[in-house]
Design a protein around this motif. Sequence first.
Motif, short mmCIF file in Angstrom:
data_model
loop_
_atom_site.label_atom_id
_atom_site.label_comp_id
_atom_site.label_asym_id
_atom_site.label_seq_id
_atom_site.Cartn_x
_atom_site.Cartn_y
_atom_site.Cartn_z
N LEU A 108 0.80 -1.22 0.00
CA LEU A 108 0.00 0.00 0.00
C LEU A 108 0.84 1.27 0.00
O LEU A 108 0.29 2.35 -0.26
CB LEU A 108 -0.92 0.02 1.23
CG LEU A 108 -1.97 -1.10 1.29
CD1 LEU A 108 -2.78 -1.00 2.57
CD2 LEU A 108 -2.89 -1.06 0.08
N PHE A 109 2.13 1.17 0.26
CA PHE A 109 2.94 2.39 0.33
C PHE A 109 2.98 3.15 -0.99
O PHE A 109 2.90 4.40 -0.98
CB PHE A 109 4.36 2.05 0.79
CG PHE A 109 5.24 3.27 0.92
CD1 PHE A 109 5.11 4.10 2.01
CD2 PHE A 109 6.17 3.58 -0.06
CE1 PHE A 109 5.91 5.23 2.14
CE2 PHE A 109 6.97 4.70 0.06
CZ PHE A 109 6.85 5.54 1.17
N PRO A 110 3.12 2.50 -2.17
CA PRO A 110 3.08 3.28 -3.41
C PRO A 110 1.79 4.07 -3.59
O PRO A 110 1.82 5.21 -4.07
CB PRO A 110 3.24 2.21 -4.50
CG PRO A 110 3.96 1.09 -3.83
CD PRO A 110 3.44 1.08 -2.43
N ALA A 111 0.65 3.46 -3.21
CA ALA A 111 -0.62 4.18 -3.32
C ALA A 111 -0.66 5.36 -2.36
O ALA A 111 -1.14 6.46 -2.72
CB ALA A 111 -1.79 3.23 -3.04
N TYR A 112 -0.15 5.17 -1.14
CA TYR A 112 -0.09 6.28 -0.19
C TYR A 112 0.80 7.40 -0.71
O TYR A 112 0.44 8.59 -0.63
CB TYR A 112 0.44 5.79 1.16
CG TYR A 112 0.94 6.91 2.03
CD1 TYR A 112 0.06 7.77 2.70
CD2 TYR A 112 2.32 7.15 2.18
CE1 TYR A 112 0.52 8.82 3.47
CE2 TYR A 112 2.78 8.20 2.94
CZ TYR A 112 1.89 9.03 3.60
OH TYR A 112 2.35 10.07 4.36
N TRP A 113 1.95 7.06 -1.26
CA TRP A 113 2.88 8.08 -1.77
C TRP A 113 2.24 8.85 -2.94
O TRP A 113 2.41 10.06 -3.05
CB TRP A 113 4.17 7.43 -2.19
CG TRP A 113 5.27 8.42 -2.50
CD1 TRP A 113 5.62 8.93 -3.71
CD2 TRP A 113 6.12 9.05 -1.55
NE1 TRP A 113 6.64 9.83 -3.58
CE2 TRP A 113 6.97 9.93 -2.26
CE3 TRP A 113 6.25 8.95 -0.16
CZ2 TRP A 113 7.94 10.69 -1.64
CZ3 TRP A 113 7.23 9.72 0.46
CH2 TRP A 113 8.06 10.58 -0.28
N MET A 114 1.51 8.14 -3.78
CA MET A 114 0.85 8.80 -4.91
C MET A 114 -0.19 9.80 -4.43
O MET A 114 -0.20 10.96 -4.86
CB MET A 114 0.20 7.74 -5.81
CG MET A 114 -0.58 8.31 -6.98
SD MET A 114 -1.39 7.01 -7.95
CE MET A 114 -2.61 6.43 -6.76
N VAL A 115 -1.06 9.39 -3.51
CA VAL A 115 -2.14 10.26 -3.04
C VAL A 115 -1.58 11.41 -2.21
O VAL A 115 -2.00 12.57 -2.36
CB VAL A 115 -3.16 9.45 -2.22
CG1 VAL A 115 -4.23 10.36 -1.63
CG2 VAL A 115 -3.80 8.37 -3.09
N SER A 116 -0.62 11.12 -1.33
CA SER A 116 -0.07 12.18 -0.48
C SER A 116 0.69 13.21 -1.31
O SER A 116 0.64 14.41 -1.02
CB SER A 116 0.85 11.58 0.58
OG SER A 116 1.95 10.90 -0.02
#
Length: 278
Positions: free
Chosen positions: A27-35
Amino acid sequence: MSRAIRRTPAAKVGITVAVIALLIFALFPAYWMVSTALDGKAASRGSQLLPQSLTLKNFSTVINDGGFGHYLRNSLLVAVITVVLSAMVALLASVAVARFRFRFRTSVVVMILIVQMVPLEALVIPLFLQMRQYHALNSLLALSVVYLAFSLPFGIWMMRGFVAAVPKEIEEAAYVDGAGWWRMFFSVLLPLVAPGLVATSVFSFITAWNEFIFALTFMSDDSKYTATVGLQKFFGQNTAEWGPIMAASTLLSLPVVIFFTVVQRRLAQGLTSGAVKG
């Protein structure tokens, strides 16, 4: 007599830590994209985990200045056409392969598998020349037909398994009750294979929504670009606008997540109702 596996507290803690680490990794790539999309200072963020300031400016830039909403509409149109046509053709073709007896039936199944194994990159030039000969370049409908050809082999192969799993006695019972073939198809066979139809629709939607190479090759007009092609507009020659890029990537990912969530519920409901009805 089977015994339940007993885990020690240390083993439970280890499994919990492993699951949490796996979730963070996934989930970290998705978090980095949204943040990053919500970060007002994304260009100078660097390796900081938390955004420096929260803003919707990047989304406004993407939609209003970059015209990304138009690209999303193009992608949605292509995806809907691909999903509807692939579902219809794959269902009818799978019924023909699984139920009817005709010459070269095995050869048709083998050819479907062979087509599925061909790398898509190897078809770019032949399909481009063919589309140019038919004057079908720069057309969203023609691009949908290409995506239809890509998704059909998988769809037919998967639907064939669902159709073959339906006992023929159920169809024969419908015939005995006076139903014709089309009445049996819509009232008996279609509800039973609906979960497989949903699964093939998911594959077709993802194929049409995320494809980039053919959309870039076949489309020369900026107004006909799909979202994946329009995303590259935010990459400069020497720099990249990471805030708008991540905002556009977030908008590009949302329809896939929403579509998969909706059809996943329908898929679970179809499997449950089928099991209850017997």
